[in-house]
Scaffold this motif. Sequence first.
Motif, PDB file in Angstrom:
ATOM      1  N   SER A   1       0.843  -1.206   0.000  1.00  0.00           N
ATOM      2  CA  SER A   1       0.000   0.000   0.000  1.00  0.00           C
ATOM      3  C   SER A   1       0.873   1.248   0.000  1.00  0.00           C
ATOM      4  O   SER A   1       0.594   2.210  -0.727  1.00  0.00           O
ATOM      5  CB  SER A   1      -0.899   0.035   1.242  1.00  0.00           C
ATOM      6  OG  SER A   1      -1.821  -1.015   1.196  1.00  0.00           O
TER       7      SER A   1
ATOM      8  N   ASP B   1      -5.806  -0.767  -4.682  1.00  0.00           N
ATOM      9  CA  ASP B   1      -5.217  -1.339  -3.462  1.00  0.00           C
ATOM     10  C   ASP B   1      -6.211  -2.319  -2.838  1.00  0.00           C
ATOM     11  O   ASP B   1      -7.129  -1.921  -2.131  1.00  0.00           O
ATOM     12  CB  ASP B   1      -4.851  -0.233  -2.472  1.00  0.00           C
ATOM     13  CG  ASP B   1      -3.987  -0.771  -1.328  1.00  0.00           C
ATOM     14  OD1 ASP B   1      -3.685  -1.983  -1.320  1.00  0.00           O
ATOM     15  OD2 ASP B   1      -3.622   0.029  -0.446  1.00  0.00           O
ATOM     16  N   GLU B   2      -6.013  -3.577  -3.106  1.00  0.00           N
ATOM     17  CA  GLU B   2      -6.869  -4.659  -2.598  1.00  0.00           C
ATOM     18  C   GLU B   2      -8.362  -4.327  -2.738  1.00  0.00           C
ATOM     19  O   GLU B   2      -9.103  -4.334  -1.752  1.00  0.00           O
ATOM     20  CB  GLU B   2      -6.517  -4.964  -1.136  1.00  0.00           C
ATOM     21  CG  GLU B   2      -5.031  -5.312  -0.975  1.00  0.00           C
ATOM     22  CD  GLU B   2      -4.756  -6.234   0.207  1.00  0.00           C
ATOM     23  OE1 GLU B   2      -5.589  -7.119   0.468  1.00  0.00           O
ATOM     24  OE2 GLU B   2      -3.707  -6.067   0.842  1.00  0.00           O
TER      25      GLU B   2
HETATM   26 MG    MG Z   1      -2.077  -2.786   2.109  1.00  0.00          MG
END
Ligand code: MG
Length: 255
Positions: free
Chosen positions: A56, A176-177
Amino acid sequence: MSNANTNTSKKTDEVAIQLNGVHKWYGQFHVLKDINLNVQRGERIVICGPSGSGKSTLIRCINRLEEHQQGDIIVDNIELTGNLKHIDAIRREVGMCFQHFNLFPHLTVLENCTLAPIWVRKMPKKEAEEIAMEYLERVKIPDQALKYPGQLSGGQQQRVAIARSLCMNPRIMLFDEPTSALDPEMIAEVLDTMIELAETGMTMLCVTHEMGFARKVADRVIFMDGGEIIEENEPEEFFNNPQSDRTQKFLSQIL
Ligand code: MG
Ligand code: ADP
């Protein structure tokens, strides 16, 4: 979802993102260690790795949600320094979707999508709404336009978040995910949206552990651990023939 890579790479020779010797610290903690990465325009990159490995932080550095302390980050030929004009210019080119969709709960889906085009881009409201409706159609929820985020499922909210980013006409999308907060039955609909986006030739950098997605669309998979890029390869090689012990261990835990 089939595992075959669609092999529709729209990769070009033009560099979209370049990181040279990037380091970052949170206080004393060395979170990114000598990151070197070139992303070509049209390339689709998947970043994976254990929790806490700096994934991240890495993608947040690319649009300056986090500041790096050493090395160069160049996005679309613009160097990311403290220069606010450069930061603005980069943010205009880069869209981002997070794990938690970060929609404005008090605005309708349509208003979420038109807010930045109207206020940041100074686009007339009618035009912003037309564009927003086109993207809501692309993510297959035009019928939800007048609802509030809280009335939508998680998968629908994430598709709104993707549409909202696309309304700013970015040249690069960071994820991000985006599916990790979703119930299993909703993951596929978001991945399908991302696959369709990949097919348009969008440059994409996706942190995800959805390895089916990686096999299908990624040009390259990057494995991070302890703030370093440990290994990178084309998906088939990456999954079938991981080189480092750490990659092998990680894959054995998630596959
Ligand atoms: Mg992360
Ligand atoms: P990942 O996304 O791979 O799980 P992160 O980039 O979120 O990893 O975090 C990497 C490391 O940096 C973790 O150890 C995390 O605790 C730490 N970290 C993340 N954000 C901050 C912050 N704002 N301040 C201090 N440490 C942080």
